[in-house]
Design a protein around this motif. Structure first.
Motif, PDB file in Angstrom:
ATOM      1  N   ASP A  19       0.794  32.451  15.085  1.00  0.00           N
ATOM      2  CA  ASP A  19       0.678  30.933  15.265  1.00  0.00           C
ATOM      3  C   ASP A  19      -0.842  30.513  14.706  1.00  0.00           C
ATOM      4  O   ASP A  19      -0.740  29.319  14.151  1.00  0.00           O
ATOM      5  N   VAL A  20      -1.934  31.253  14.540  1.00  0.00           N
ATOM      6  CA  VAL A  20      -3.219  30.878  14.129  1.00  0.00           C
ATOM      7  C   VAL A  20      -3.229  31.012  12.738  1.00  0.00           C
ATOM      8  O   VAL A  20      -3.661  30.294  12.003  1.00  0.00           O
ATOM      9  N   TYR A  21      -2.740  32.385  12.383  1.00  0.00           N
ATOM     10  CA  TYR A  21      -2.983  32.696  10.855  1.00  0.00           C
ATOM     11  C   TYR A  21      -1.798  32.647   9.970  1.00  0.00           C
ATOM     12  O   TYR A  21      -1.822  32.677   8.967  1.00  0.00           O
ATOM     13  N   ASP A  22      -0.728  32.024  10.641  1.00  0.00           N
ATOM     14  CA  ASP A  22       0.730  31.621  10.096  1.00  0.00           C
ATOM     15  C   ASP A  22       1.218  32.873   9.112  1.00  0.00           C
ATOM     16  O   ASP A  22       1.747  32.840   7.987  1.00  0.00           O
ATOM     17  N   LEU A  23       0.791  34.231   9.655  1.00  0.00           N
ATOM     18  CA  LEU A  23       1.513  35.228   9.006  1.00  0.00           C
ATOM     19  C   LEU A  23       3.093  35.355   9.483  1.00  0.00           C
ATOM     20  O   LEU A  23       3.401  34.836  10.787  1.00  0.00           O
ATOM     21  N   VAL A  74      -3.159  47.585  18.799  1.00  0.00           N
ATOM     22  CA  VAL A  74      -3.345  46.260  19.603  1.00  0.00           C
ATOM     23  C   VAL A  74      -2.847  46.912  21.252  1.00  0.00           C
ATOM     24  O   VAL A  74      -2.013  47.542  21.207  1.00  0.00           O
ATOM     25  N   THR A  89       1.387  44.500   3.767  1.00  0.00           N
ATOM     26  CA  THR A  89       1.654  43.926   4.887  1.00  0.00           C
ATOM     27  C   THR A  89       0.260  44.206   5.845  1.00  0.00           C
ATOM     28  O   THR A  89      -0.250  45.111   5.745  1.00  0.00           O
ATOM     29  N   ILE A  90       0.350  43.632   7.016  1.00  0.00           N
ATOM     30  CA  ILE A  90      -0.314  43.876   8.147  1.00  0.00           C
ATOM     31  C   ILE A  90       0.659  44.439   9.077  1.00  0.00           C
ATOM     32  O   ILE A  90       1.738  44.012   9.635  1.00  0.00           O
ATOM     33  N   ALA A 145      -0.431  40.029  20.272  1.00  0.00           N
ATOM     34  CA  ALA A 145      -1.089  39.899  18.868  1.00  0.00           C
ATOM     35  C   ALA A 145      -0.155  39.287  17.972  1.00  0.00           C
ATOM     36  O   ALA A 145      -0.874  38.469  17.055  1.00  0.00           O
ATOM     37  N   CYS A 178       1.931  37.501   4.577  1.00  0.00           N
ATOM     38  CA  CYS A 178       1.606  36.338   4.286  1.00  0.00           C
ATOM     39  C   CYS A 178       2.895  35.533   3.827  1.00  0.00           C
ATOM     40  O   CYS A 178       3.746  36.197   3.073  1.00  0.00           O
ATOM     41  N   ILE A 213      -3.302  48.296  12.386  1.00  0.00           N
ATOM     42  CA  ILE A 213      -4.042  47.509  13.428  1.00  0.00           C
ATOM     43  C   ILE A 213      -3.695  47.870  15.083  1.00  0.00           C
ATOM     44  O   ILE A 213      -2.357  47.570  15.222  1.00  0.00           O
ATOM     45  N   GLU A 249      -0.870  35.634  18.052  1.00  0.00           N
ATOM     46  CA  GLU A 249      -2.327  34.990  17.488  1.00  0.00           C
ATOM     47  C   GLU A 249      -1.952  35.081  15.898  1.00  0.00           C
ATOM     48  O   GLU A 249      -2.342  34.178  15.416  1.00  0.00           O
ATOM     49  N   PHE A 250      -1.612  36.242  15.389  1.00  0.00           N
ATOM     50  CA  PHE A 250      -1.484  36.380  13.979  1.00  0.00           C
ATOM     51  C   PHE A 250      -0.259  35.421  13.372  1.00  0.00           C
ATOM     52  O   PHE A 250      -0.657  34.920  12.267  1.00  0.00           O
TER      53      PHE A 250
END
Lengths: 137, 137
Positions: free
Chosen positions: B29-33, B17, B61-62, B23, B53, B15, B26-27
């Motif tokens: 804190d919000v999505y807990d990765l 960014v 992975t991302i 980024a 994850c 991705i 966000e990934f």
């Protein structure tokens, strides 16, 4: 057993294609990916195929999506052409996960590929469309 | 042991960014990765982070990629904005795999993230940029 709201793993990467059979042929003939399943999702007006690496015990698949008529995926194809569309994470329980995501409103849960409940998140971090799919494994 | 030319698994989704730390925040804190690794790849003029994850034993992975200056990833950002850029498959031996792919010419092999050899394929099936990364596991 208590359910876990966390993203478990990357379930699939969604790719919008113009013609499913042309794309399947290329990904299977040239890149030797194996077609796991091909199916139509009437509620989204799309035809899907899931492809898997042959030499793996990993769960992440490639999802090819052909729009069959007007809708958001057909709009994507018109605007961007074929290409990467979304990343889908596997979760145990979609409402539980949605309830834990900061700033996420309600998302429509639908019956997605492989008979699983799924939803697209409203927020798009770094421009990414995120789908959740509910898995029991 | 004889090496296998097949794609083994989806190693990561790349991705692009604008700002890596925004980024990552966000990934995570919000999505807990979970951030596995953050590093600079000087030859590509990019800064990378790999996120995983938390609730998984899966390998996919991302990868977040911030261009640090002019180059193909900076061009992508200018043309498309932030978003999905490539899918990377793990293989055992890049030259062996390249030799088995119909219609692929030579690709430049470079030292990519996590110290691994990597290359981008010249062909772009369904508009997809495919990377290969060499893994021994």
């Amino acid at each position: 057993m208590k359910l876990d709201p966390k993203f478990r793993y990357v379930d699939h990467v969604g790719i919008v294609v113009r013609d499913l059979h042309t794309a399947i042929a290329e990904f299977s003939d040239v890149y030797d990916l194996e077609v796991e399943l091909e199916e139509e999702i009437a509620s989204f007006n799309v035809r899907l195929a899931f492809l898997q690496c042959r030499a793996t015990d990993q769960l992440t698949t490639i999802q090819l999506v052909q729009p069959l008529g007007p809708g958001p995926l057909s709009d994507f194809l018109d605007d961007h052409g074929e290409g990467l569309h979304h990343v889908c994470f596997a979760v145990e329980d979609i409402p539980l996960t949605l309830g834990c995501l900061q700033g996420e409103g309600e998302s429509r849960i639908f019956r997605g590929g492989r008979g699983r409940n799924a939803c697209f998140l409203a927020n798009r971090p770094s421009g990414i469309t995120i789908e959740l799919t509910e898995v029991s494994d």
